[in-house]
Motif scaffolding. Structure first.
Motif, PDB file in Angstrom:
ATOM      1  N   VAL A 198       0.833  -1.305  -0.125  1.00  0.00           N
ATOM      2  CA  VAL A 198       0.063   0.042  -0.125  1.00  0.00           C
ATOM      3  C   VAL A 198       0.750   1.050  -0.084  1.00  0.00           C
ATOM      4  CG1 VAL A 198      -1.570   1.382   1.420  1.00  0.00           C
ATOM      5  CG2 VAL A 198      -2.094  -0.998   1.121  1.00  0.00           C
ATOM      6  N   PHE A 199       1.920   1.227   0.901  1.00  0.00           N
ATOM      7  CA  PHE A 199       2.709   2.419   1.142  1.00  0.00           C
ATOM      8  C   PHE A 199       3.705   2.814  -0.111  1.00  0.00           C
ATOM      9  CE2 PHE A 199       2.662   2.075   5.774  1.00  0.00           C
ATOM     10  CZ  PHE A 199       1.380   2.488   5.955  1.00  0.00           C
ATOM     11  N   ARG A 200       3.915   1.701  -0.911  1.00  0.00           N
ATOM     12  CA  ARG A 200       4.696   1.977  -2.294  1.00  0.00           C
ATOM     13  C   ARG A 200       3.812   2.438  -3.390  1.00  0.00           C
ATOM     14  NH1 ARG A 200       7.405  -4.057  -2.813  1.00  0.00           N
ATOM     15  NH2 ARG A 200       9.364  -3.736  -1.949  1.00  0.00           N
ATOM     16  N   LEU A 207       3.360  11.821   0.848  1.00  0.00           N
ATOM     17  CA  LEU A 207       4.155  10.958   2.103  1.00  0.00           C
ATOM     18  C   LEU A 207       3.945  12.059   3.302  1.00  0.00           C
ATOM     19  CD1 LEU A 207       7.354   8.889   0.522  1.00  0.00           C
ATOM     20  CD2 LEU A 207       5.021   7.962   1.732  1.00  0.00           C
ATOM     21  N   LYS A 208       4.383  13.195   3.088  1.00  0.00           N
ATOM     22  CA  LYS A 208       4.271  14.026   4.305  1.00  0.00           C
ATOM     23  C   LYS A 208       2.923  14.165   4.778  1.00  0.00           C
ATOM     24  CE  LYS A 208       3.610  18.163   1.237  1.00  0.00           C
ATOM     25  NZ  LYS A 208       4.393  19.155   0.729  1.00  0.00           N
ATOM     26  N   GLY A 263       7.300   4.428  10.911  1.00  0.00           N
ATOM     27  CA  GLY A 263       8.500   4.108  10.442  1.00  0.00           C
ATOM     28  C   GLY A 263       8.621   3.668   9.186  1.00  0.00           C
ATOM     29  N   MET A 264       7.662   3.008   8.466  1.00  0.00           N
ATOM     30  CA  MET A 264       7.632   2.647   7.246  1.00  0.00           C
ATOM     31  C   MET A 264       7.769   3.860   6.215  1.00  0.00           C
ATOM     32  SD  MET A 264       5.245  -0.678   7.342  1.00  0.00           S
ATOM     33  CE  MET A 264       5.327  -1.061   5.668  1.00  0.00           C
ATOM     34  N   LEU A 265       6.666   4.674   6.693  1.00  0.00           N
ATOM     35  CA  LEU A 265       6.255   5.833   5.862  1.00  0.00           C
ATOM     36  C   LEU A 265       7.648   6.755   5.676  1.00  0.00           C
ATOM     37  CD1 LEU A 265       3.064   6.532   7.165  1.00  0.00           C
ATOM     38  CD2 LEU A 265       3.591   5.891   4.745  1.00  0.00           C
ATOM     39  N   VAL A 266       8.145   7.040   6.915  1.00  0.00           N
ATOM     40  CA  VAL A 266       9.450   7.834   7.117  1.00  0.00           C
ATOM     41  C   VAL A 266      10.686   7.228   6.095  1.00  0.00           C
ATOM     42  CG1 VAL A 266      11.066   8.511   8.620  1.00  0.00           C
ATOM     43  CG2 VAL A 266       8.791   8.585   9.239  1.00  0.00           C
TER      44      VAL A 266
END
Length: 419
Positions: A198-200, A207-208, A263-266
């Motif tokens: 999902v985050f990819r 992202l911010k 942590g994943m998003l950062v």
């Protein structure tokens, strides 16, 4: 009250020396990070050795928190005022260490994610990395002290890593109390393949907003707990929280998964070149400030919210320093070695403290005597952790982390952070 962690977060990286401004691959590592591509596996700095080294100070904070708990099973200090001062100083150190490890876990797993990896292969690596150490610590705690007061159901729940799903304080902090966080991590690992997919797909410029949303959720959680959940019975120790408020805010895996996802998003933001790095010094100073703030905010806010932003900044700054091959105090051989054994240290330190107190009988000690005993306990925990790492964690991971077919296949050219 006994919370703590470390988790099994472990970017087991090789030690890397030097502090030059240009990476050994001529700057390609930093360029790939700025372009949103993990550094190639041939680059030692893709392994983030400084984040490995930073893990031990975080684990030591959890050790100091447990050492400071004013409970008979752990107390060494004779003077009541000294006991109060010790707990005032380190009463939120365990929560800081746990939150750091949850965020770090999401960051390094994302950093090292293999593009063509399968969920099954990922889960296999996580299981062989975490569970053997976990079982050894469980057995030690049960044999040395926990079996005397732990019911069979609670003991089995701990062995199966499901104690965190019980709202009972004496269940989620039982057997080897710091191990509760591994029950939460197991849920994070189960969700990681889906979350990363999902985050990819998030556009880099968005992202911010996701990061800000995750931080807002961490800050909002205690407010919602205080407003919506019963305020009695209180948790042992007299802190301003009920058992259920504490469980939901600090222990419950779906709630703590926000830290992991943050942590994943950062990590995605750093890799895509969308992170505003303020450096390790400023991040560290902000973390100190956040910890001081924990003494002035309501208890549940102090557990996570007060330090969450500095934690994120420090992890990102440390990773960036490694990618750019800038000096950090955590990249030397000693710190990296301590970081590599820190997962074992996290699991074993409470056992050393509790069994050591039992062996000492009822005698209490001066500040100097207590300090010397705690130094000795930390040293013993380090030696035992090294043994667990060398005899169990490392060989089991090497032998069982991949199937025979995968071991015959050359490794893909991707980042190789061994979380």
């Amino acid at each position: 009250m006994a919370h703590g962690q470390m988790t099994g977060v472990s970017p087991s990286a090789a030690a890397v020396g030097g502090s030059g401004a240009t990476p050994p691959d001529g700057g390609a590592t930093a360029d790939r990070a700025r372009q949103g591509t993990p550094p190639r596996s041939g680059s030692t700095l893709s392994r983030l050795p400084s984040l490995t080294g930073l893990r031990f100070p975080a684990a030591l904070l959890v050790f100091l928190y447990h050492a400071a708990l004013p409970i008979p099973a752990l107390r060494l200090l004779e003077d009541d005022a000294a006991v109060g001062d010790f707990y005032t100083l380190f009463g939120q150190a365990g929560a800081l260490g746990v939150t750091f490890f949850f965020v770090l876990s999401g960051f390094v797993l994302t950093w090292s994610a293999r593009e063509k990896d399968t969920a099954g292969a990922f889960w296999r690596r996580r299981f062989v990395k975490i569970y053997p150490n976990y079982v050894v610590a469980w057995v030690l705690a049960m044999v040395l002290f926990a079996s005397a007061y732990t019911s069979t159901g609670t003991a089995v729940a701990n062995l199966l890593m499901v104690q965190v799903w019980s709202p009972e304080f004496t269940t989620y902090f039982s057997v080897d109390p710091p191990s509760w966080s591994l029950g939460a991590e197991a849920v994070f690992y189960a969700a990681f393949p889906m979350l990363n997919n999902v985050f990819r797909r998030i556009r880099a410029e968005h992202l911010k907003y996701w990061i800000a949303g995750a931080v807002a959720l961490v800050v909002a959680t205690p407010a919602l707990a205080y407003a919506l959940l019963p305020d009695a019975p209180g948790i042992p120790g007299g802190e301003a929280s009920s058992v259920v408020q504490y469980w939901v805010t600090y222990v419950l895996p779906p709630v703590r998964m926000v830290d992991f996802a943050l942590g994943m998003l950062v990590a995605h933001a750093v890799l895509s070149g969308r992170w505003k790095n303020i450096g390790m010094v400023w991040s560290g100073l902000l973390l100190v400030g956040g910890y001081v703030l924990t003494a002035y905010v309501p208890y549940l806010y102090a557990q996570r919210a007060a330090c969450i932003i500095p934690i994120v900044l420090l992890i990102a700054a440390t990773a960036t320093a490694d990618v750019e091959n800038r000096f950090t105090p955590f990249r030397n051989r000693t710190m990296v070695w301590l970081g590599e054994i820190s997962f074992a240290f996290y699991l074993l330190h409470f056992i050393v403290l509790a069994y050591g107190r039992e062996l000492l009988g009822t005698q209490m000690y001066s500040v100097l005597g207590t300090t010397l005993l705690l130094i000795a306990a930390a040293g013993i925990a380090v030696v035992l952790s090294w043994a667990l790492y060398a005899l169990v964690e490392k060989p089991v991971t090497r032998r069982w982390s991949s199937s025979r077919g995968a071991r015959r296949t050359p490794a893909p050219a991707t980042a190789d952070v061994k979380e």
